[in-house]
Write a protein that holds these residues in place. Structure first.
Motif, PDB file in Angstrom:
ATOM      1  N   VAL A  13       0.859  -1.197   0.000  1.00  0.00           N
ATOM      2  CA  VAL A  13       0.000   0.000   0.000  1.00  0.00           C
ATOM      3  C   VAL A  13       0.891   1.242   0.000  1.00  0.00           C
ATOM      4  N   LEU A  58      -5.434   4.447   3.522  1.00  0.00           N
ATOM      5  CA  LEU A  58      -6.674   5.094   3.977  1.00  0.00           C
ATOM      6  C   LEU A  58      -6.420   6.063   5.135  1.00  0.00           C
ATOM      7  N   MET A  81      -4.962  -7.598   6.698  1.00  0.00           N
ATOM      8  CA  MET A  81      -5.582  -6.780   5.644  1.00  0.00           C
ATOM      9  C   MET A  81      -6.386  -7.684   4.698  1.00  0.00           C
ATOM     10  N   GLY A  98     -11.946  -8.732   5.929  1.00  0.00           N
ATOM     11  CA  GLY A  98     -13.362  -8.514   6.238  1.00  0.00           C
ATOM     12  C   GLY A  98     -13.593  -8.075   7.672  1.00  0.00           C
ATOM     13  N   ILE A  99     -12.508  -7.711   8.366  1.00  0.00           N
ATOM     14  CA  ILE A  99     -12.684  -7.208   9.732  1.00  0.00           C
ATOM     15  C   ILE A  99     -12.446  -5.691   9.793  1.00  0.00           C
ATOM     16  N   SER A 152     -10.793   0.607   7.142  1.00  0.00           N
ATOM     17  CA  SER A 152     -11.875   1.548   7.472  1.00  0.00           C
ATOM     18  C   SER A 152     -11.732   2.037   8.904  1.00  0.00           C
ATOM     19  N   THR A 178     -12.925  -7.325  -1.942  1.00  0.00           N
ATOM     20  CA  THR A 178     -14.357  -7.017  -1.802  1.00  0.00           C
ATOM     21  C   THR A 178     -14.981  -6.789  -3.180  1.00  0.00           C
ATOM     22  N   GLY A 208     -15.000 -11.671   3.750  1.00  0.00           N
ATOM     23  CA  GLY A 208     -13.911 -12.546   4.142  1.00  0.00           C
ATOM     24  C   GLY A 208     -12.564 -11.886   3.935  1.00  0.00           C
TER      25      GLY A 208
HETATM   26  N1  LIG Z   1      -4.642   1.560   6.699  1.00  0.00           N
HETATM   27  C1  LIG Z   1      -4.975   0.487   5.988  1.00  0.00           C
HETATM   28  N2  LIG Z   1      -5.137  -0.702   6.596  1.00  0.00           N
HETATM   29  C2  LIG Z   1      -5.496  -1.793   5.877  1.00  0.00           C
HETATM   30  N3  LIG Z   1      -5.707  -1.796   4.567  1.00  0.00           N
HETATM   31  C3  LIG Z   1      -5.558  -0.656   3.888  1.00  0.00           C
HETATM   32  C4  LIG Z   1      -5.190   0.527   4.582  1.00  0.00           C
HETATM   33  N4  LIG Z   1      -5.133   1.500   3.661  1.00  0.00           N
HETATM   34  C5  LIG Z   1      -5.424   0.950   2.483  1.00  0.00           C
HETATM   35  N5  LIG Z   1      -5.687  -0.355   2.595  1.00  0.00           N
HETATM   36  C6  LIG Z   1      -6.099  -1.254   1.485  1.00  0.00           C
HETATM   37  O1  LIG Z   1      -7.462  -1.669   1.728  1.00  0.00           O
HETATM   38  C7  LIG Z   1      -7.609  -3.075   1.506  1.00  0.00           C
HETATM   39  C8  LIG Z   1      -8.726  -3.614   2.418  1.00  0.00           C
HETATM   40  O2  LIG Z   1      -8.244  -3.554   3.711  1.00  0.00           O
HETATM   41  P1  LIG Z   1      -9.042  -3.888   5.036  1.00  0.00           P
HETATM   42  O3  LIG Z   1      -9.907  -2.758   5.426  1.00  0.00           O
HETATM   43  O4  LIG Z   1      -8.051  -4.298   6.050  1.00  0.00           O
HETATM   44  O5  LIG Z   1      -9.890  -5.132   4.644  1.00  0.00           O
HETATM   45  P2  LIG Z   1     -11.423  -5.463   4.659  1.00  0.00           P
HETATM   46  O6  LIG Z   1     -12.160  -4.320   3.953  1.00  0.00           O
HETATM   47  O7  LIG Z   1     -11.513  -6.751   3.929  1.00  0.00           O
HETATM   48  O8  LIG Z   1     -11.806  -5.598   6.084  1.00  0.00           O
HETATM   49  C9  LIG Z   1      -6.229  -3.652   1.811  1.00  0.00           C
HETATM   50  O9  LIG Z   1      -5.994  -4.843   1.105  1.00  0.00           O
HETATM   51  C10 LIG Z   1      -5.271  -2.533   1.388  1.00  0.00           C
HETATM   52  O10 LIG Z   1      -4.912  -2.674   0.038  1.00  0.00           O
END
Ligand SMILES: Nc1ncnc2c1ncn2[C@@H]1O[C@H](COP(=O)(O)OP(=O)(O)O)[C@@H](O)[C@H]1O
Ligand SMILES: C[C@@](CO)(OP(=O)(O)O)[C@H](O)COP(=O)(O)OP(=O)(O)OC[C@H]1O[C@@H](n2ccc(N)nc2=O)[C@H](O)[C@@H]1O
Length: 291
Positions: free
Chosen positions: A63, A69, A97, A100-101, A105, A178, A238
């Motif tokens: 990332v 994010l 990462m 789905g947890i 976000s 997703t 997931g």
């Molecule tokens: N701070 C962050 N933490 C985790 N994932 C991030 C972040 N910023 C961007 N991403 C991107 O968002 C994708 C979804 O992350 P995550 O929210 O952890 O998973 P999910 O939506 O499945 O719960 C990651 O694979 C990564 O590419």
């Protein structure tokens, strides 16, 4: 690190059920889902900078800095508030990462709430949640910090008070996109809305599970393994799966029987996120409102 740094938790969520009712013209899906938080998550540290720069000091594999994010949330808040201050951010990342947890976000929401305080913006929760929604469908629930029944694309929230058991959460060695699941032709998209609230027991299905287990056999294997001990379900799209237990000891026992070759953790479900509990405690200590 500066001595006046603010340290905040960034918890995970579970989708205790997830129904897909239809698809909007913009491709987003109308959902019904119950969100609950876990007392388990990342730890974020924030320190104000005077030069307006937004610097995330912890590298994330795969990332880029400006795609994170955390950085996106900080930049949007800075732009929309016209704030001239900047921020240094560090994170101890424990949430897998693409599981789905909701780690990404949750990180975005913790950033919004942390900076709202440190930059003294005094934005209310509605305004922060609306900005959060532009970053991802799951950000508003983390901004609000209360377990919720969600409709719309997951953004129309009303309070829900599920039991708060201990959970075993397992992470199969796959990351699920997703967008891939939501664009799959075989995804169930015609579940009828739930008319009764709170969501009656027996409505705990996750409509993504059939497609995810078809595409990712490791997720099916994990569901079958945990399913020997309790009802096992997928969270979000997931790849993490979870099951409830009456106490920590029984959850720990099952986790230790199961983890090899899976990774996982045990955590208590909570209807108030640990971020909001931390902010409330800080408010009591300092007499300041944090959100
Ligand atoms: N701070 C962050 N933490 C985790 N994932 C991030 C972040 N910023 C961007 N991403 C991107 O968002 C994708 C979804 O992350 P995550 O929210 O952890 O998973 P999910 O939506 O499945 O719960 C990651 O694979 C990564 O590419
Ligand atoms: C379905 C849930 C349940 O919690 O899954 P997880 O991501 O947590 O697994 C979420 O609402 C996901 O939220 P989030 O991960 O923030 O999704 P976004 O970044 O907004 O969207 C990623 C992609 O998923 C699709 N998407 C997402 C949400 C939704 N209600 N309908 C969709 O069709 C869209 O194709 C979008 O481009």
């Amino acid at each position: 690190m500066q001595k006046d740094a603010l340290v905040l938790p960034s918890p995970a969520k579970l989708n205790l059920m997830l129904h897909i009712l239809g698809r909007r013209e913009d491709g987003y899906h109308q959902l019904e889902t119950v969100f609950q938080f876990l007392d388990y998550g990342d730890e974020m540290t924030f320190a104000v900078r005077d030069d307006g720069k937004i610097c995330l000091h912890t590298p994330f594999e795969g990332v880029p800095h400006d795609q994170n994010l955390i950085v996106k949330a900080a930049k949007k808040l800075q732009e929309q508030s016209g704030c001239s201050l900047g921020i240094d951010i560090w994170i101890k990342k424990v949430l897998p990462m693409g599981g789905g947890i909701g780690g990404g976000s949750s990180n975005a929401a913790t950033t919004l709430l942390g900076l709202n305080h440190l930059w003294q913006l005094n934005w209310d929760e509605d305004r922060l949640a609306a900005l959060g929604l532009t970053l991802g469908a799951d950000v508003p629930v983390f901004v609000r910090g209360r377990a919720a029944f969600a409709e719309g694309v997951g953004d129309i929230l009303s309070p829900e008070y599920p039991e708060e058991p201990w959970y075993v959460v397992l992470k199969p060695q796959v990351s699920v996109s997703t967008a891939e699941i939501f664009s799959h032709p075989l995804l169930t998209r015609n579940t009828l809305p739930i008319k009764v609230r709170p969501v009656p027991k027996g409505n705990s299905r996750n409509d993504c599970e059939a497609v995810v287990t078809e595409l990712y056999p490791d997720v099916r294997k994990a569901l079958n393994l945990l399913g020997k001990y309790t009802e096992a379900k997928l969270t979000g799209t997931g790849s993490c799966i979870f099951g409830a237990f009456p106490n920590e000891a029984s959850a720990d026992k099952v986790l230790h029987l199961l983890t090899e070759p899976l990774t996982g953790f045990v955590a208590k479900g909570s209807n108030i996120s640990m971020l909001h509990r931390t902010l409330q405690n800080l408010s009591k200590e300092t007499g300041t409102r944090y959100s």
